[in-house]
Scaffold this motif. Structure first.
Motif, PDB file in Angstrom:
ATOM      1  N   PRO A   1     -17.902 105.370  11.511  1.00  0.00           N
ATOM      2  CA  PRO A   1     -17.394 104.329  12.413  1.00  0.00           C
ATOM      3  C   PRO A   1     -16.248 104.784  13.309  1.00  0.00           C
ATOM      4  CG  PRO A   1     -17.754 103.429  10.224  1.00  0.00           C
ATOM      5  CD  PRO A   1     -17.906 104.913  10.107  1.00  0.00           C
ATOM      6  N   GLY A   2     -15.564 105.860  12.928  1.00  0.00           N
ATOM      7  CA  GLY A   2     -14.470 106.352  13.743  1.00  0.00           C
ATOM      8  C   GLY A   2     -14.905 107.125  14.971  1.00  0.00           C
ATOM      9  N   LEU A   3     -16.189 107.445  15.063  1.00  0.00           N
ATOM     10  CA  LEU A   3     -16.715 108.155  16.231  1.00  0.00           C
ATOM     11  C   LEU A   3     -17.080 107.166  17.326  1.00  0.00           C
ATOM     12  CD1 LEU A   3     -19.096 110.760  14.549  1.00  0.00           C
ATOM     13  CD2 LEU A   3     -16.799 111.176  15.463  1.00  0.00           C
ATOM     14  N   GLU A   4     -16.862 107.550  18.559  1.00  0.00           N
ATOM     15  CA  GLU A   4     -17.188 106.674  19.683  1.00  0.00           C
ATOM     16  C   GLU A   4     -18.684 106.422  19.786  1.00  0.00           C
ATOM     17  OE1 GLU A   4     -15.452 108.094  23.271  1.00  0.00           O
ATOM     18  OE2 GLU A   4     -13.384 107.872  22.546  1.00  0.00           O
ATOM     19  N   THR A   5     -19.493 107.282  19.182  1.00  0.00           N
ATOM     20  CA  THR A   5     -20.947 107.113  19.205  1.00  0.00           C
ATOM     21  C   THR A   5     -21.434 106.032  18.240  1.00  0.00           C
ATOM     22  OG1 THR A   5     -21.110 108.914  17.585  1.00  0.00           O
ATOM     23  CG2 THR A   5     -21.387 109.494  19.912  1.00  0.00           C
ATOM     24  N   HIS A   6     -20.576 105.572  17.355  1.00  0.00           N
ATOM     25  CA  HIS A   6     -20.981 104.546  16.385  1.00  0.00           C
ATOM     26  C   HIS A   6     -21.167 103.208  17.091  1.00  0.00           C
ATOM     27  CE1 HIS A   6     -20.731 101.733  12.979  1.00  0.00           C
ATOM     28  NE2 HIS A   6     -21.091 102.757  12.220  1.00  0.00           N
ATOM     29  N   ALA A   7     -22.212 102.473  16.700  1.00  0.00           N
ATOM     30  CA  ALA A   7     -22.569 101.223  17.379  1.00  0.00           C
ATOM     31  C   ALA A   7     -21.457 100.187  17.340  1.00  0.00           C
ATOM     32  CB  ALA A   7     -23.850 100.641  16.776  1.00  0.00           C
ATOM     33  N   GLN A   8     -20.670 100.175  16.274  1.00  0.00           N
ATOM     34  CA  GLN A   8     -19.581  99.193  16.159  1.00  0.00           C
ATOM     35  C   GLN A   8     -18.198  99.838  16.307  1.00  0.00           C
ATOM     36  OE1 GLN A   8     -21.959  98.991  13.188  1.00  0.00           O
ATOM     37  NE2 GLN A   8     -23.222  97.904  14.667  1.00  0.00           N
TER      38      GLN A   8
END
Length: 395
Positions: free
Chosen positions: A288-295
């Protein structure tokens, strides 16, 4: 305890009860019962307990009470009830709330044992349960009804790390008078803002980050004093799911360092995820900490931008490749816990979620190649090097 104390101070001193000896470390009261000076005093306690009065270990204990007070101070709730395990907490939180004929709406992305309670226990006793995609707010709106008693979800799902909009779901649930029950394990009590965002009942497996060193089982349910003492406590004390004093003492020691541990683990997880996100051996990297994560945008407000301590790697080549990767790791141990000082690697499809059908696994994104990595307190560079070496070994 001063209300002005900051988090780390509360985690060291909150809830402390000292005996007549004024010990520095919290006392461990290993006793199943308590002695009364007179028969009249015994009678009075069974009618109504005064402050710091106890009658039986299943009903309460001074060491357990210290843990309850300290975790409630951290979470920002009025009260808490400690349980024998995380699943005892989930079971107690739900079973104490509902009866035959009630309706519950739940996210379908759940830990296998949580799913068992909803599908096999609540439904068996006449509770209607509707499952929805937890990230789809329209699905929540369509599912809740005037007779919906409660909603249940993991704020960050296990093991695919979907982040559910707690505030939005709480508003939907409260519009029909439903109680919001949140399993907050992956979000951790360090990063949680669940109370401010609308959660009514918060559940933790204390076995995870709260202990943080793989020593004991434990759980805790947090909420208002009315809910904890009038709804949950009668159910728990009569069904026997209470926490032992020894485990409570261990968990108290865990709370002293949880803020330091979890922040270090989350920082390490982010660095590891960033270093591996474009690796050729991976179908996908979930963090979730990656900008690629949907949320990713949601965690900026819900968790102050913290992605948590767990990473999911979907390895090309399916189960065989995932097993080869696990066997090649030198630092993370293969186990099924998380939130530990030691990094832990898990293959959910064959362990924690193995009871799900293939169709359910496909729907939830639990592929044969998915590996859950709980990042510990080892050196980040060592972990990156070890994971890269293990990924290279399978190719």
């Amino acid at each position: 305890m001063s209300e002005s104390w900051k988090t780390r101070t509360k985690l060291v001193h909150g809830g402390t009860r000292r005996s007549q000896y004024n010990e520095v470390s919290e006392a461990m009261f290993l006793t199943q019962g308590f002695v009364y000076e007179t028969a009249a005093q015994a009678e009075a306690r069974f009618i109504e307990l005064g402050e710091d009065e106890f009658i039986y270990g299943r009903y309460g204990n001074p060491t357990v009470a210290m843990f309850e007070d300290r975790i409630a101070a951290l979470e920002g709730t009025e009260d808490a009830f400690a349980t024998a395990s995380g699943m005892a907490a989930v079971n107690g939180a739900l079973m104490s709330l509902v009866k035959a004929g009630d309706h519950v709406v739940s996210a379908k992305a759940l830990f296998g044992s949580c799913l068992y309670i909803l599908e096999n226990i609540l439904m068996r006793f006449g509770v209607e349960v509707t499952f929805v995609d937890g990230t789809d707010l329209d699905a929540w709106r369509a599912a809740v009804r005037p007779d919906t008693k409660a909603v249940f979800f993991e704020s960050m799902s296990n093991p695919t790390l979907e982040v559910i909009d707690l505030k939005a779901v709480a508003e939907i649930a409260h519009s029909v008078g439903a109680t919001v029950v949140v399993d907050n394990v992956f979000s951790t009590p360090v990063f949680s803002q669940a109370v401010a965002q609308g959660a009514d009942v918060i559940v933790y497996s204390a076995t995870k980050h709260i202990d943080g060193q793989g020593r004991v089982l434990g759980g805790v349910v947090l909420g208002t004093k009315d809910y904890i003492r009038d709804t949950l406590e009668p159910y728990m004390k009569h069904t026997g799911g209470s926490l032992s004093p020894f485990n409570a003492w261990v968990l108290l020691k865990g709370l002293e360092t949880i803020d330091l541990r979890v922040r270090a683990q989350a920082a390490s997880a982010l660095t590891i995820a960033q270093s591996l996100q474009d690796h050729d051996a991976l179908e996908r990297m979930i963090y979730p900490g990656l900008e690629t994560h949907a949320q990713h945008a949601l965690i900026q407000t819900q968790l102050d931008g913290n992605g948590g301590t767990v990473i999911a790697l979907d390895i090309k080549g399916g189960k065989d490749a995932a097993f080869a990767f696990l066997d090649a790791l030198q630092i993370p141990v293969i186990s099924n816990n998380l939130g530990d000082a030691k990094s832990i690697a898990t293959h959910p499809a064959t362990t924690t979620h193995q009871r799900l059908s293939d169709a359910q696994k496909d729907e939830l994104g639990i592929t044969p190649g998915l590996v859950r990595l709980s990042i510990g307190l080892e050196d980040t560079d060592d972990l990156v090097a070890d994971i890269r070496t293990a990924l290279a070994a399978i190719s």
